[in-house]
Scaffold this active site. Structure first.
Site, PDB file in Angstrom:
ATOM      1  N   GLU A  44      42.276  50.647 126.531  1.00  0.00           N
ATOM      2  CA  GLU A  44      42.783  51.520 125.941  1.00  0.00           C
ATOM      3  C   GLU A  44      43.041  51.261 124.592  1.00  0.00           C
ATOM      4  O   GLU A  44      42.757  52.138 123.770  1.00  0.00           O
ATOM      5  CB  GLU A  44      44.204  51.720 126.537  1.00  0.00           C
ATOM      6  CG  GLU A  44      44.204  52.227 127.852  1.00  0.00           C
ATOM      7  CD  GLU A  44      43.573  53.659 127.990  1.00  0.00           C
ATOM      8  OE1 GLU A  44      43.391  54.310 126.903  1.00  0.00           O
ATOM      9  OE2 GLU A  44      42.961  53.905 129.101  1.00  0.00           O
ATOM     10  N   TYR A 127      50.837  57.322 123.590  1.00  0.00           N
ATOM     11  CA  TYR A 127      49.605  57.645 124.527  1.00  0.00           C
ATOM     12  C   TYR A 127      49.272  56.474 125.245  1.00  0.00           C
ATOM     13  O   TYR A 127      49.193  56.372 126.492  1.00  0.00           O
ATOM     14  CB  TYR A 127      48.580  57.989 123.776  1.00  0.00           C
ATOM     15  CG  TYR A 127      47.116  57.700 124.226  1.00  0.00           C
ATOM     16  CD1 TYR A 127      47.010  58.544 125.546  1.00  0.00           C
ATOM     17  CD2 TYR A 127      46.400  56.730 124.349  1.00  0.00           C
ATOM     18  CE1 TYR A 127      45.908  58.373 126.386  1.00  0.00           C
ATOM     19  CE2 TYR A 127      45.496  56.499 125.019  1.00  0.00           C
ATOM     20  CZ  TYR A 127      44.946  57.082 126.164  1.00  0.00           C
ATOM     21  OH  TYR A 127      44.073  56.628 126.936  1.00  0.00           O
ATOM     22  N   ASP A 145      46.354  62.289 125.045  1.00  0.00           N
ATOM     23  CA  ASP A 145      45.473  61.803 124.034  1.00  0.00           C
ATOM     24  C   ASP A 145      44.459  62.938 123.452  1.00  0.00           C
ATOM     25  O   ASP A 145      44.769  64.066 123.932  1.00  0.00           O
ATOM     26  CB  ASP A 145      44.378  60.730 124.437  1.00  0.00           C
ATOM     27  CG  ASP A 145      43.492  61.342 125.574  1.00  0.00           C
ATOM     28  OD1 ASP A 145      43.789  62.251 126.148  1.00  0.00           O
ATOM     29  OD2 ASP A 145      42.545  60.611 125.779  1.00  0.00           O
TER      30      ASP A 145
END
Length: 378
Positions: A44, A127, A145
């Site tokens: 991520e 996020y 996102d």
DNA sequence: GAATCGTGGAC
DNA sequence: TGTCCAAGATT
């Protein structure tokens, strides 16, 4: 404000449709082989503002080099920066290691398991916290996102400006009741796959999207009206001189400080006009005058006697998010390794420079210098 | 809330 | 070459 309302029946229908498509067509990505929070986390962070195809080889090399949180926490910084070289947004790499050290020391290796708690780790914002919490720990939260903005702005006709920070909460609240409580992680990843296939920013193909019948923007023939996003100003041009100094001991290189962008990475010395004339009024100068000013500065401040010559050809240019560097190259050959007591740099043999963590602009300067040398030797 | 922070791909 | 875009966070 425009906003499509979905009944509970529609929501259930949407979940089934989306997850059925994801089960069939979801991408097989290296970080999707398990739900290990370390794997989810690293992927991520790498994927922030970065495309999947770019990330894949970096992720694989990173996991081979730093297979666990402990390995990352104890990694040498140059190794970390080298592993991140070329990915950009380099504070991500340092924050990643700082958070790994937080996990080892403050959390004794035990991951916080909620989005709220995850945000106490450096580099994990709203996020990424929701992505990790939903994928690794099954918390029922939307990961908001760019994909989620785009997908749900179109599905629900949300016309809030996604460039505004406050808009994130609006989308969170709109998506939250839609997230599948049984498979929150898969739901979020399905939205991302949707946002990077049928519902991209430019070449979207909503007509063949698996969720076409839920797409209000397609129904209204207004797909490209969403999401609403105000534009950002163009990068500002900043003229630099790149100083290519060679001695028997090698090339002169400097490490970027924490006060500068590209922190921790190595370049040839770079100076701006502002460095040469710290006073406010930037007066137009000639190349020859700038060279003289640089030479005087080096003599006075660094006790280095060096004579620079302009290197022909186009300047090296490098565009960043908010700056556009135009680097004119100046060359100097010195007969002995000058004393660097007063200069914050090092002599590094040419073959060893490539082993340092280098930003793209440095690679371009090195290429240009090498090209000029090979031209001379012909 | 606005500014800052990299690079590569697509057109 | 220029422009916009890509799984954002920090200050």
């Amino acid at each position: 404000m425009l906003m499509e309302k979905w009944s509970t029946t529609t929501i259930a229908d949407f979940r089934r449709t989306l997850l059925a498509w994801y089960d069939q067509e979801g991408r097989d990505l290296p970080w999707r082989h398990d739900q290990d929070p370390y794997h989810v986390w690293v992927s991520e962070i790498m994927l922030q503002q970065t495309q999947v195809n770019t990330v894949i080889p970096y992720y694989q090399r990173f996991m081979a080099a730093f297979p666990t949180v402990e390995a990352l926490a104890h990694a040498a910084e140059p190794d970390l920066l080298k592993a991140w070289q070329g990915l950009g947004y380099y504070s991500r790499a340092r924050n990643l290691q700082r958070a790994a050290q937080q996990l080892v020391t403050d959390y004794h290796g035990q991951w916080p398991r909620t989005a709220v708690a995850l945000q106490d780790l450096v580099g994990i914002g709203p996020y990424t916290a929701c992505a990790i919490a939903s994928i690794a720990f099954k918390e029922v939260v939307p990961a908001v996102d760019g994909n989620a903005f785009r997908v749900f702005a179109r599905l629900l006709l949300i016309d809030a400006d996604i460039a505004q920070p406050k808009t994130r909460q609006l989308f969170f609240d709109a998506i939250h009741p839609i997230v599948d409580p049984q498979r929150p992680g898969d739901f979020n990843q399905a939205v991302m796959d949707l946002g990077s296939s049928y519902m991209t920013a430019k070449n979207s193909d909503p007509a063949h999207s698996p969720v076409r019948r839920f797409d209000a923007s397609y129904r209204d023939n207004r797909v490209l009206d969403f999401p609403v996003k105000t534009k950002k100003p163009r990068p500002k041009l900043i003229p630099y001189y790149g100083l290519l100094v060679h001695s028997p001991a090698g090339d002169l290189v400097v490490q970027r400080t924490s006060q500068q962008m590209l922190t921790g990475y190595w370049t040839y010395p770079l100076v701006t006009k502002a460095d040469l004339q710290p006073d406010e009024a930037p007066e137009p100068t000639t190349l020859a005058a700038d060279i003289t000013a640089i030479e005087q500065r080096w003599a006075q401040d660094y006790h280095l006697a060096v004579t620079f010559q302009p290197l022909g050809g186009q300047a090296v240019s490098q565009t960043y998010t908010h700056q556009r560097w135009q680097v004119k190259l100046l060359v100097a050959e010195v007969s002995s390794a000058l004393d660097l007591t007063y200069f914050p740099g090092e002599w590094v043999p040419r073959e060893q420079v490539k082993a340092l963590p280098l930003p793209k602009v440095q690679e371009k300067m090195m290429q240009r210098w090498a090209k000029s040398r090979s031209a001379v030797n012909k």
